[in-house]
Design a protein around this motif. Structure first.
Motif, PDB file in Angstrom:
ATOM      1  N   GLY A 103       1.036  -1.470   0.539  1.00 37.78           N
ATOM      2  CA  GLY A 103       0.306   0.225  -0.248  1.00 37.78           C
ATOM      3  C   GLY A 103       0.902   1.379   0.369  1.00 37.78           C
ATOM      4  O   GLY A 103       0.619   2.367  -0.631  1.00 37.78           O
ATOM      5  N   GLN A 104       1.564   1.482   0.707  1.00 36.64           N
ATOM      6  CA  GLN A 104       2.926   2.790   0.638  1.00 36.64           C
ATOM      7  C   GLN A 104       3.748   2.305  -0.768  1.00 36.64           C
ATOM      8  O   GLN A 104       3.746   3.235  -1.133  1.00 36.64           O
ATOM      9  CB  GLN A 104       3.828   2.339   1.787  1.00 36.64           C
ATOM     10  CG  GLN A 104       3.467   2.608   3.310  1.00 36.64           C
ATOM     11  CD  GLN A 104       3.492   3.868   2.995  1.00 36.64           C
ATOM     12  OE1 GLN A 104       2.516   4.260   3.460  1.00 36.64           O
ATOM     13  NE2 GLN A 104       4.399   4.916   3.880  1.00 36.64           N
ATOM     14  N   ASN A 171      -7.847   5.687   9.475  1.00 32.83           N
ATOM     15  CA  ASN A 171      -7.848   4.865   9.589  1.00 32.83           C
ATOM     16  C   ASN A 171      -5.990   5.255  10.572  1.00 32.83           C
ATOM     17  O   ASN A 171      -5.622   6.087  10.462  1.00 32.83           O
ATOM     18  CB  ASN A 171      -6.960   3.714   9.419  1.00 32.83           C
ATOM     19  CG  ASN A 171      -6.021   2.959   9.691  1.00 32.83           C
ATOM     20  OD1 ASN A 171      -5.523   2.460  11.014  1.00 32.83           O
ATOM     21  ND2 ASN A 171      -5.252   1.964   9.499  1.00 32.83           N
ATOM     22  N   ASP A 196      -7.783   7.137  -0.772  1.00 30.15           N
ATOM     23  CA  ASP A 196      -7.358   5.810  -0.038  1.00 30.15           C
ATOM     24  C   ASP A 196      -8.146   4.837   0.227  1.00 30.15           C
ATOM     25  O   ASP A 196      -9.303   5.476   1.288  1.00 30.15           O
ATOM     26  CB  ASP A 196      -5.872   5.640   1.285  1.00 30.15           C
ATOM     27  CG  ASP A 196      -5.500   4.806   1.801  1.00 30.15           C
ATOM     28  OD1 ASP A 196      -6.538   3.796   1.522  1.00 30.15           O
ATOM     29  OD2 ASP A 196      -4.769   4.614   1.933  1.00 30.15           O
ATOM     30  N   SER A 218      -4.223  -0.186   0.266  1.00 31.53           N
ATOM     31  CA  SER A 218      -3.449  -1.329   0.613  1.00 31.53           C
ATOM     32  C   SER A 218      -3.961  -2.436   0.973  1.00 31.53           C
ATOM     33  O   SER A 218      -4.886  -2.454   1.573  1.00 31.53           O
ATOM     34  CB  SER A 218      -3.315  -1.463   2.938  1.00 31.53           C
ATOM     35  OG  SER A 218      -2.408  -1.946   2.478  1.00 31.53           O
ATOM     36  N   THR A 220      -3.292  -5.462   1.633  1.00 28.02           N
ATOM     37  CA  THR A 220      -3.150  -6.065   2.544  1.00 28.02           C
ATOM     38  C   THR A 220      -4.071  -6.722   3.691  1.00 28.02           C
ATOM     39  O   THR A 220      -4.286  -7.243   4.085  1.00 28.02           O
ATOM     40  CB  THR A 220      -1.620  -5.593   3.358  1.00 28.02           C
ATOM     41  OG1 THR A 220      -0.488  -5.196   2.287  1.00 28.02           O
ATOM     42  CG2 THR A 220      -1.333  -6.016   4.600  1.00 28.02           C
TER      43      THR A 220
HETATM   44  C1  LIG Z   1      -5.434   3.717   5.582  1.00 24.96           C
HETATM   45  C2  LIG Z   1      -4.149   2.723   5.313  1.00 24.96           C
HETATM   46  N1  LIG Z   1      -3.285   3.291   3.645  1.00 24.96           N
HETATM   47  C3  LIG Z   1      -1.979   2.706   3.278  1.00 24.96           C
HETATM   48  C4  LIG Z   1      -1.300   1.407   3.928  1.00 24.96           C
HETATM   49  C5  LIG Z   1      -0.027   1.087   3.719  1.00 24.96           C
HETATM   50  O1  LIG Z   1      -0.159  -0.139   3.028  1.00 24.96           O
HETATM   51  P1  LIG Z   1       0.332  -1.492   3.221  1.00 24.96           P
HETATM   52  O2  LIG Z   1       1.167  -1.562   4.814  1.00 24.96           O
HETATM   53  O3  LIG Z   1       0.158  -2.321   2.356  1.00 24.96           O
HETATM   54  O4  LIG Z   1       1.950  -0.759   2.647  1.00 24.96           O
HETATM   55  C6  LIG Z   1      -2.089   1.126   5.592  1.00 24.96           C
HETATM   56  C7  LIG Z   1      -1.136   0.553   6.194  1.00 24.96           C
HETATM   57  O5  LIG Z   1      -2.098  -0.192   7.306  1.00 24.96           O
HETATM   58  C8  LIG Z   1      -3.171   1.831   5.454  1.00 24.96           C
HETATM   59  O6  LIG Z   1      -4.230   1.181   7.070  1.00 24.96           O
END
Ligand SMILES: Cc1ncc(COP(=O)(O)O)c(C=O)c1O
Length: 396
Positions: A103-104, A171, A196, A218, A220
């Motif tokens: 996600g990052q 979040n 997001d 993300s 994930t």
């Molecule tokens: C809202 C949100 N965006 C982006 C990310 C980043 O995702 P990743 O951990 O897959 O890099 C997260 C991770 O917790 C998230 O909660």
């Protein structure tokens, strides 16, 4: 409690005859059907439903035509397993998708492929905190002005802004903002809007339909939901955003590997089922928590009492499985987690196992007793009973 917003579109009884086999699965079907069919290749006798992962760095080239002679030349830009996953995510979000290693990687890829020195970026002050950290550590030194606005607003004028990144539900606090209204305001000022969509997932909210230029997430979390891989994606309907982002990804190399892409595709086929149970569980847990006077500030956008409920009900297609609340101290959180059998102490969210994370332990700007609880797919009665017993034994 009804955990489904009024706008939830499942199967549409007014839809005409089912589309022809292998036609666009996003047209006229309910969420379960769309999820289970998304991105699958045409049915070929003897072939699997979802082809296995293609493990390749280089591919054979046509000696005369070179890379122009086939779809696949080298694994960083080209992988058929990743393309099927992107087709699936693109169908569910309603645009063209690019998958990223996390996600990052998706968020930072979107920011860095759009922003230039002198630009202004608006970020949520209460969103995923490493995005704020990245903006301060990497974008500001490049000459990008970053301004932080709480998700619940008020949002200032977007005059002079290049990009507005919204995170809704945010979040970990779970505030919600009105994407359609903010997109209109941003576009009138000449700004782009990215949302997001991690917490909602594409079955919970369709940012591009609400007017956003980019939906990113993300994968994930709930999209794949089995706590076994990292993934990110960005989706857009604008080629002038997509192609620079693709070039960015190809040159920085932040692609998911074929096995993760395949696992992600297999997992997202059950997204509708998982989200339904997670949302049901969140409704039951939120109402059990809200009934206690030793639990504070229970947040879940599905609760009619929640400050985000009105806008979430209009904008979201279903409510998320994540609930947040405050147990008053880090010590009480630890006692609660040790007393519970079904709530795993773990970060991340959206998985099939219920987990909870005290966000302050990671440096998030939350109170010491703030807990983000991600409901899994256990039976609601078991989950509520376990959480109730654990809270009873973890008294203040
Ligand atoms: C809202 C949100 N965006 C982006 C990310 C980043 O995702 P990743 O951990 O897959 O890099 C997260 C991770 O917790 C998230 O909660």
């Amino acid at each position: 409690m009804n955990s489904t917003p009024s706008a939830h579109a499942s199967s549409d009884p007014t839809a005409g005859p089912p589309p022809a086999r292998n036609a666009d699965a996003s047209v006229g079907y309910g969420d379960g059907t769309r999820a289970v069919r998304a991105g699958l290749p045409p049915a070929v006798p003897g072939a699997p439903f979802l082809p296995g992962p293609v493990f390749a760095a280089p591919y054979h080239l046509d000696p005369d035509a070179g890379p122009a002679g086939a779809d696949n030349g080298y694994g960083r830009p080209d992988n058929p397993t990743r393309r099927l996953l992107e087709a699936a995510i693109g169908e569910l979000e309603g645009g063209a998708a690019l998958a990223f290693a996390s996600g990052q990687a998706a968020v930072t890829g979107v920011l860095l492929s759009i922003l230039r020195p002198g630009d202004t970026l608006v970020l949520p002050s209460d969103g995923y905190y490493p995005v704020r950290g990245f903006a301060t550590a990497a974008l500001e030194p490049l000459g990008v002005t970053v301004s932080f606005v709480p998700t619940r607003g008020p949002h200032p004028s977007f005059e002079g802004v290049r990009l507005v990144l919204l995170e809704t539900p945010a979040n970990p606090g779970l505030d919600v903002c009105d994407v359609a209204a903010l997109a209109e305001q941003a576009h009138a000022a000449g700004a782009l809007v990215a949302v997001d969509n991690t917490t909602a997932t594409p079955l919970g909210q369709r940012p591009l339909d609400l007017g956003a230029d980019i939906s990113l997430a993300s994968g994930t979390k709930a999209l794949t939901g089995h706590s076994d891989l990292l993934l990110g994606y960005a989706v857009t309907r604008t080629p002038a955003i997509l192609e620079p982002l693709r070039a960015w990804r190809n040159t920085t190399g932040s692609v998911p590997g074929p096995f993760d892409a395949w696992l992600a595709h297999r997992s997202l086929m059950t997204l509708d089922l998982r989200l339904s149970r997670q949302s049901t569980n969140a409704a039951a847990v939120a109402s059990a928590l809200a009934a206690r006077d030793d639990v504070h500030n229970v947040r879940w956008p599905g609760r009619p009492e929640d400050p985000s409920h009105a806008v979430a009900s209009r904008q979201m297609r279903r409510f998320p499985g994540v609930v947040s609340f405050d147990l008053g101290s880090a010590e009480r959180v630890a006692r609660f987690l040790k007393a519970s059998t079904l709530v795993a102490a773990a970060t991340s969210f959206g998985g099939i196992h219920t987990s909870a994370d005290r966000r302050a332990q990671w440096g998030d700007d939350t109170s010491p007793g703030f807990l983000r609880l991600s409901c899994g797919i256990e039976d609601p009665e078991d989950l509520v009973a376990d959480i109730t017993t654990a809270l009873d034994s973890a008294t203040i």
